[in-house]
Design a protein around this motif. Structure first.
Motif, PDB file in Angstrom:
ATOM      1  N   ARG A 142      36.753 -54.989 -56.613  1.00 35.35           N
ATOM      2  CA  ARG A 142      36.535 -56.267 -55.877  1.00 35.35           C
ATOM      3  C   ARG A 142      36.092 -55.742 -54.701  1.00 35.35           C
ATOM      4  N   VAL A 143      34.985 -56.669 -54.176  1.00 33.87           N
ATOM      5  CA  VAL A 143      34.183 -56.106 -52.899  1.00 33.87           C
ATOM      6  C   VAL A 143      33.852 -57.396 -52.363  1.00 33.87           C
ATOM      7  N   PRO A 144      33.662 -57.355 -50.972  1.00 30.32           N
ATOM      8  CA  PRO A 144      33.108 -58.692 -50.223  1.00 30.32           C
ATOM      9  C   PRO A 144      31.734 -59.068 -50.734  1.00 30.32           C
ATOM     10  N   ALA A 145      31.488 -60.259 -50.892  1.00 27.37           N
ATOM     11  CA  ALA A 145      30.373 -60.722 -51.286  1.00 27.37           C
ATOM     12  C   ALA A 145      29.253 -60.379 -50.120  1.00 27.37           C
ATOM     13  N   GLY A 146      28.143 -59.891 -50.682  1.00 31.94           N
ATOM     14  CA  GLY A 146      27.070 -59.286 -50.106  1.00 31.94           C
ATOM     15  C   GLY A 146      27.240 -57.855 -49.437  1.00 31.94           C
ATOM     16  N   ALA A 147      28.602 -57.427 -49.882  1.00 27.64           N
ATOM     17  CA  ALA A 147      28.806 -56.007 -49.268  1.00 27.64           C
ATOM     18  C   ALA A 147      27.898 -54.920 -49.871  1.00 27.64           C
ATOM     19  N   LEU A 148      27.478 -55.019 -51.055  1.00 33.97           N
ATOM     20  CA  LEU A 148      26.793 -53.975 -51.672  1.00 33.97           C
ATOM     21  C   LEU A 148      25.167 -54.383 -52.300  1.00 33.97           C
ATOM     22  N   SER A 149      24.464 -53.689 -52.040  1.00 29.06           N
ATOM     23  CA  SER A 149      23.020 -53.801 -52.357  1.00 29.06           C
ATOM     24  C   SER A 149      22.928 -53.773 -53.984  1.00 29.06           C
ATOM     25  N   GLU A 150      21.833 -54.194 -54.436  1.00 28.51           N
ATOM     26  CA  GLU A 150      21.884 -53.799 -56.133  1.00 28.51           C
ATOM     27  C   GLU A 150      21.864 -52.296 -56.436  1.00 28.51           C
ATOM     28  N   ARG A 151      21.178 -51.460 -55.374  1.00 28.70           N
ATOM     29  CA  ARG A 151      21.265 -49.831 -55.735  1.00 28.70           C
ATOM     30  C   ARG A 151      22.449 -49.310 -55.662  1.00 28.70           C
ATOM     31  N   ARG A 152      23.297 -50.047 -54.614  1.00 26.25           N
ATOM     32  CA  ARG A 152      24.855 -49.489 -54.532  1.00 26.25           C
ATOM     33  C   ARG A 152      25.552 -49.934 -55.547  1.00 26.25           C
ATOM     34  N   LYS A 153      25.242 -51.110 -56.052  1.00 20.46           N
ATOM     35  CA  LYS A 153      26.143 -51.606 -57.259  1.00 20.46           C
ATOM     36  C   LYS A 153      25.923 -50.754 -58.437  1.00 20.46           C
ATOM     37  N   ALA A 154      24.643 -50.491 -58.596  1.00 20.47           N
ATOM     38  CA  ALA A 154      24.234 -49.569 -59.774  1.00 20.47           C
ATOM     39  C   ALA A 154      24.808 -47.838 -59.575  1.00 20.47           C
ATOM     40  N   GLY A 155      24.709 -47.650 -58.209  1.00 19.27           N
ATOM     41  CA  GLY A 155      25.447 -46.225 -58.020  1.00 19.27           C
ATOM     42  C   GLY A 155      26.889 -46.242 -58.284  1.00 19.27           C
ATOM     43  N   LEU A 156      27.591 -47.500 -58.079  1.00 22.10           N
ATOM     44  CA  LEU A 156      29.082 -47.500 -58.282  1.00 22.10           C
ATOM     45  C   LEU A 156      29.496 -47.478 -59.578  1.00 22.10           C
ATOM     46  N   VAL A 157      28.623 -48.347 -60.356  1.00 21.10           N
ATOM     47  CA  VAL A 157      28.909 -48.208 -61.771  1.00 21.10           C
ATOM     48  C   VAL A 157      28.677 -46.945 -62.357  1.00 21.10           C
ATOM     49  N   GLN A 158      27.541 -46.382 -62.206  1.00 25.22           N
ATOM     50  CA  GLN A 158      27.409 -44.924 -62.678  1.00 25.22           C
ATOM     51  C   GLN A 158      28.547 -43.914 -62.322  1.00 25.22           C
ATOM     52  N   GLU A 159      28.758 -43.992 -61.078  1.00 25.16           N
ATOM     53  CA  GLU A 159      29.867 -43.126 -60.756  1.00 25.16           C
ATOM     54  C   GLU A 159      31.252 -43.375 -61.411  1.00 25.16           C
ATOM     55  N   ALA A 160      31.422 -44.689 -61.342  1.00 23.07           N
ATOM     56  CA  ALA A 160      32.722 -45.184 -62.099  1.00 23.07           C
ATOM     57  C   ALA A 160      32.855 -44.642 -63.471  1.00 23.07           C
ATOM     58  N   THR A 161      31.699 -44.900 -64.120  1.00 23.99           N
ATOM     59  CA  THR A 161      31.675 -44.688 -65.462  1.00 23.99           C
ATOM     60  C   THR A 161      31.617 -42.959 -65.783  1.00 23.99           C
ATOM     61  N   ALA A 162      31.019 -42.198 -64.862  1.00 23.76           N
ATOM     62  CA  ALA A 162      31.144 -40.999 -65.221  1.00 23.76           C
ATOM     63  C   ALA A 162      32.759 -40.462 -64.915  1.00 23.76           C
ATOM     64  N   LEU A 163      33.200 -40.897 -63.948  1.00 27.16           N
ATOM     65  CA  LEU A 163      34.611 -40.857 -63.660  1.00 27.16           C
ATOM     66  C   LEU A 163      35.774 -41.038 -64.883  1.00 27.16           C
ATOM     67  N   LEU A 203      34.635 -41.522 -68.019  1.00 24.19           N
ATOM     68  CA  LEU A 203      34.328 -40.395 -68.939  1.00 24.19           C
ATOM     69  C   LEU A 203      35.194 -39.072 -69.012  1.00 24.19           C
ATOM     70  N   GLU A 204      35.022 -38.537 -67.874  1.00 19.18           N
ATOM     71  CA  GLU A 204      35.803 -37.443 -67.446  1.00 19.18           C
ATOM     72  C   GLU A 204      37.074 -37.377 -67.592  1.00 19.18           C
ATOM     73  N   ALA A 205      37.860 -38.255 -67.048  1.00 18.58           N
ATOM     74  CA  ALA A 205      39.424 -38.424 -67.144  1.00 18.58           C
ATOM     75  C   ALA A 205      39.727 -38.855 -68.521  1.00 18.58           C
ATOM     76  N   ALA A 206      38.905 -39.367 -69.154  1.00 11.63           N
ATOM     77  CA  ALA A 206      39.059 -39.483 -70.681  1.00 11.63           C
ATOM     78  C   ALA A 206      39.049 -38.572 -71.576  1.00 11.63           C
ATOM     79  N   GLY A 207      38.216 -37.673 -71.182  1.00  8.07           N
ATOM     80  CA  GLY A 207      37.839 -36.467 -71.940  1.00  8.07           C
ATOM     81  C   GLY A 207      36.712 -36.954 -73.075  1.00  8.07           C
ATOM     82  N   LEU A 208      35.968 -37.848 -72.551  1.00  5.52           N
ATOM     83  CA  LEU A 208      35.008 -38.572 -73.295  1.00  5.52           C
ATOM     84  C   LEU A 208      33.487 -37.855 -73.040  1.00  5.52           C
TER      85      LEU A 208
END
Length: 70
Positions: A2-23, A25-30
């Protein structure tokens, strides 16, 4: 997430999704073959719908708190 509306640009949202996905995958050993098993949902909260300490916390308040703690 959850983030405040307008707090993240599209670029930052994409980066957040990429980083969270990588974390996850790593934590789950995938591996990269499992990337589509990870879903990241970004919920943008409307201004005035966050509260702490018995008061409404606005986006500008969060920015100020972040500056003080940087």
């Amino acid at each position: 997430m959850r983030v405040p509306a307008g707090a993240l640009s599209e670029r930052r949202k994409a980066g957040l999704v990429q980083e969270a996905t990588a974390l996850v995958l790593e934590a789950a050993g995938l591996g990269e073959a499992d990337v589509m098993r990870v879903w990241v949902l970004i919920h943008e909260q409307a201004e005035g719908t966050w509260g702490s300490g018995g008061k409404i916390v606005r986006f500008a308040d969060l920015v100020e708190m972040a500056k003080k703690n940087a």
